[in-house]
Design a protein around this motif. Structure first.
Motif, mmCIF file in Angstrom:
data_model
loop_
_atom_site.group_PDB
_atom_site.id
_atom_site.type_symbol
_atom_site.label_atom_id
_atom_site.label_comp_id
_atom_site.label_asym_id
_atom_site.label_seq_id
_atom_site.Cartn_x
_atom_site.Cartn_y
_atom_site.Cartn_z
ATOM 1 N N ALA A 108 -8.525 -13.912 -13.283
ATOM 2 C CA ALA A 108 -8.626 -15.373 -13.118
ATOM 3 C C ALA A 108 -7.763 -16.115 -14.128
ATOM 4 O O ALA A 108 -7.323 -17.241 -13.886
ATOM 5 C CB ALA A 108 -10.084 -15.811 -13.261
ATOM 6 N N VAL A 109 -7.534 -15.477 -15.264
ATOM 7 C CA VAL A 109 -6.758 -16.109 -16.328
ATOM 8 C C VAL A 109 -5.249 -15.887 -16.109
ATOM 9 O O VAL A 109 -4.419 -16.576 -16.688
ATOM 10 C CB VAL A 109 -7.218 -15.564 -17.704
ATOM 11 N N ALA A 110 -4.933 -14.911 -15.256
ATOM 12 C CA ALA A 110 -3.523 -14.527 -15.103
ATOM 13 C C ALA A 110 -2.792 -15.412 -14.091
ATOM 14 O O ALA A 110 -3.353 -15.792 -13.072
ATOM 15 C CB ALA A 110 -3.435 -13.074 -14.652
ATOM 16 N N ARG A 111 -1.544 -15.698 -14.413
ATOM 17 C CA ARG A 111 -0.720 -16.470 -13.480
ATOM 18 C C ARG A 111 -0.358 -15.628 -12.262
ATOM 19 O O ARG A 111 -0.289 -16.122 -11.164
ATOM 20 C CB ARG A 111 0.583 -16.867 -14.181
ATOM 21 N N LYS A 112 -0.087 -14.351 -12.497
ATOM 22 C CA LYS A 112 0.328 -13.475 -11.382
ATOM 23 C C LYS A 112 -0.518 -12.206 -11.381
ATOM 24 O O LYS A 112 -0.680 -11.573 -12.417
ATOM 25 C CB LYS A 112 1.811 -13.128 -11.526
ATOM 26 N N PHE A 113 -1.041 -11.858 -10.214
ATOM 27 C CA PHE A 113 -1.811 -10.619 -10.034
ATOM 28 C C PHE A 113 -0.919 -9.628 -9.282
ATOM 29 O O PHE A 113 -0.557 -9.857 -8.136
ATOM 30 C CB PHE A 113 -3.079 -10.921 -9.237
ATOM 31 N N VAL A 114 -0.585 -8.548 -9.967
ATOM 32 C CA VAL A 114 0.209 -7.485 -9.333
ATOM 33 C C VAL A 114 -0.732 -6.333 -9.010
ATOM 34 O O VAL A 114 -1.267 -5.690 -9.916
ATOM 35 C CB VAL A 114 1.348 -7.001 -10.264
ATOM 36 N N CYS A 206 1.850 -6.984 -4.007
ATOM 37 C CA CYS A 206 1.315 -5.618 -3.973
ATOM 38 C C CYS A 206 2.475 -4.636 -3.988
ATOM 39 O O CYS A 206 3.374 -4.723 -3.137
ATOM 40 C CB CYS A 206 0.456 -5.404 -2.720
ATOM 41 N N LEU A 207 2.462 -3.747 -4.952
ATOM 42 C CA LEU A 207 3.430 -2.653 -4.982
ATOM 43 C C LEU A 207 2.724 -1.459 -4.358
ATOM 44 O O LEU A 207 1.764 -0.928 -4.921
ATOM 45 C CB LEU A 207 3.854 -2.352 -6.417
ATOM 46 N N LEU A 208 3.163 -1.113 -3.168
ATOM 47 C CA LEU A 208 2.481 -0.091 -2.372
ATOM 48 C C LEU A 208 3.288 1.203 -2.389
ATOM 49 O O LEU A 208 4.468 1.205 -2.006
ATOM 50 C CB LEU A 208 2.322 -0.604 -0.937
ATOM 51 N N GLY A 209 2.648 2.280 -2.824
ATOM 52 C CA GLY A 209 3.320 3.578 -2.818
ATOM 53 C C GLY A 209 3.345 4.146 -1.409
ATOM 54 O O GLY A 209 2.316 4.173 -0.738
ATOM 55 N N THR A 210 4.498 4.566 -0.951
ATOM 56 C CA THR A 210 4.583 5.183 0.374
ATOM 57 C C THR A 210 5.382 6.491 0.240
ATOM 58 O O THR A 210 5.985 6.749 -0.807
ATOM 59 C CB THR A 210 5.319 4.274 1.386
ATOM 60 N N ALA A 211 5.402 7.261 1.312
ATOM 61 C CA ALA A 211 6.137 8.528 1.291
ATOM 62 C C ALA A 211 7.611 8.292 1.010
ATOM 63 O O ALA A 211 8.301 9.138 0.435
ATOM 64 C CB ALA A 211 5.943 9.237 2.624
ATOM 65 N N SER A 212 8.115 7.102 1.395
ATOM 66 C CA SER A 212 9.558 6.835 1.219
ATOM 67 C C SER A 212 9.834 5.924 0.021
ATOM 68 O O SER A 212 10.925 5.364 -0.086
ATOM 69 C CB SER A 212 10.122 6.227 2.505
ATOM 70 N N GLY A 213 8.860 5.744 -0.848
ATOM 71 C CA GLY A 213 9.103 4.934 -2.046
ATOM 72 C C GLY A 213 8.197 3.723 -2.110
ATOM 73 O O GLY A 213 7.281 3.569 -1.302
ATOM 74 N N VAL A 214 8.468 2.855 -3.084
ATOM 75 C CA VAL A 214 7.590 1.708 -3.334
ATOM 76 C C VAL A 214 7.972 0.551 -2.420
ATOM 77 O O VAL A 214 9.127 0.136 -2.375
ATOM 78 C CB VAL A 214 7.703 1.258 -4.812
ATOM 79 N N ARG A 215 6.976 0.052 -1.662
ATOM 80 C CA ARG A 215 7.169 -1.151 -0.827
ATOM 81 C C ARG A 215 6.572 -2.332 -1.559
ATOM 82 O O ARG A 215 5.471 -2.236 -2.090
ATOM 83 C CB ARG A 215 6.397 -1.004 0.485
ATOM 84 N N THR A 216 7.285 -3.459 -1.587
ATOM 85 C CA THR A 216 6.753 -4.663 -2.220
ATOM 86 C C THR A 216 6.257 -5.612 -1.136
ATOM 87 O O THR A 216 7.026 -6.023 -0.264
ATOM 88 C CB THR A 216 7.834 -5.360 -3.071
ATOM 89 N N LEU A 217 4.961 -5.937 -1.176
ATOM 90 C CA LEU A 217 4.373 -6.860 -0.207
ATOM 91 C C LEU A 217 3.963 -8.128 -0.937
ATOM 92 O O LEU A 217 3.448 -8.063 -2.046
ATOM 93 C CB LEU A 217 3.118 -6.261 0.435
ATOM 94 N N THR A 218 4.224 -9.266 -0.320
ATOM 95 C CA THR A 218 3.705 -10.524 -0.885
ATOM 96 C C THR A 218 2.982 -11.279 0.216
ATOM 97 O O THR A 218 3.313 -11.140 1.396
ATOM 98 C CB THR A 218 4.836 -11.412 -1.440
ATOM 99 N N ALA A 219 2.024 -12.104 -0.200
ATOM 100 C CA ALA A 219 1.242 -12.841 0.792
ATOM 101 C C ALA A 219 2.148 -13.755 1.600
ATOM 102 O O ALA A 219 1.942 -13.966 2.792
ATOM 103 C CB ALA A 219 0.144 -13.642 0.105
ATOM 104 N N ALA A 220 3.178 -14.290 0.957
ATOM 105 C CA ALA A 220 4.080 -15.224 1.631
ATOM 106 C C ALA A 220 4.761 -14.577 2.830
ATOM 107 O O ALA A 220 5.076 -15.245 3.815
ATOM 108 C CB ALA A 220 5.124 -15.717 0.649
ATOM 109 N N GLU A 221 4.976 -13.268 2.745
ATOM 110 C CA GLU A 221 5.652 -12.563 3.832
ATOM 111 C C GLU A 221 4.687 -12.148 4.932
ATOM 112 O O GLU A 221 5.087 -11.668 5.965
ATOM 113 C CB GLU A 221 6.327 -11.287 3.297
ATOM 114 N N GLN A 222 3.405 -12.295 4.659
ATOM 115 C CA GLN A 222 2.398 -11.841 5.611
ATOM 116 C C GLN A 222 1.911 -13.016 6.446
ATOM 117 O O GLN A 222 2.043 -14.166 6.051
ATOM 118 C CB GLN A 222 1.209 -11.231 4.858
#
Ligand code: 5RP
Length: 232
Positions: A108-114, A206-222
């Motif tokens: 709650a105190v953080a500007r960005k939640f990763v 969200c930094l999501l681990g996948t079989a082909s590497g790290v995918r970066t997801l953001t709410a804005a893209e969803q």
């Protein structure tokens, strides 16, 4: 790539979000532990960390990272933590390790939640993972009776006491159509300290681990929560 290797990869990728000379909020769990290992490599470039649990505090200190009391800190630029489930709107279930209340306070105190998570954590609808709820011990009977209104099966986590001296009830068997509504409603039960839905304050990335590497997801893209799986 194994689940643990995915956790290691996303933990390392999270270093890119750490701000030089600042204090970092650090979560709890096996993925957060990998992050602490990575953070130790750059500890001379940060002021220190705020811990979301006693386990994390001990691990940070063991790595020679200065741990600040949250009350000594006005703002955190970033909070890095794992999740038990995350949906397309970046809403999460957390608390598998029982640290949900302190995790929620620090985030709650953080500007960005990763959020750092392996691929298995991304779900269309939250609720397959039993929802942890922190309960003040004398209120347990009352809370369990109140939880009957929400459906699902409440199970008291055996032999577990939180860092705050409380109990955890895991509410299984839910399909959470509206995470914000459920998070808010559960918080109205007297005796509930907090619940493991992180929907009112979702992750920013969200930094999501996948079989082909790290995918970066953001709410804005969803899609917006109301159109996303798990929305109303
Ligand atoms: C602890 C948590 C953890 O972030 C969550 O349980 C994920 O754990 P792991 O990184 O070990 O999969 O909320 O309270």
């Amino acid at each position: 790539m194994t689940q643990d290797e995915q956790k290691q990869e996303v933990a390392r990728a999270a270093l890119a979000h750490v701000v030089e000379g600042e204090i970092v909020g650090v979560g709890t769990g096996s993925t957060a532990n990998h992050f602490i290992t990575c953070l130790a490599e750059i500890k001379h470039r940060i002021r220190g960390a705020v811990a979301s649990s006693e386990a994390t505090r001990k691990r940070l200190e063991a790595h020679g990272i200065t741990v600040f009391d949250l009350n000594a800190v006005d703002e955190l630029r970033v909070y890095v933590d794992g999740a038990d489930e995350i949906n397309a709107a970046m809403q999460m279930i957390k608390g598998g390790g029982g640290a949900l209340t302190r995790e929620k306070i620090v985030s709650a105190v953080a500007r960005k939640f990763v959020c750092i998570a392996d691929a298995a954590k991304l779900v269309p609808v939250l609720g397959h993972f039993p929802l942890p709820i922190e309960v003040i011990p004398m209120a347990l009977g009352h809370v369990k009776r109140e939880l009957a209104r929400f459906g699902g099966t409440p199970v008291v986590r055996p032999g577990f006491v939180t860092d705050n001296g409380n109990l955890i009830v895991d509410l299984g068997g839910l399909m959470i159509a509206d995470p914000v509504q459920l998070e808010t409603a559960l918080n109205q039960i007297v005796g509930v300290v907090s619940n493991g839905l992180f929907a009112c304050r979702p992750a920013d990335v969200c930094l999501l681990g996948t079989a082909s590497g790290v995918r970066t997801l953001t709410a804005a893209e969803q899609p917006p929560a109301s159109q996303a799986p798990g929305g109303t």
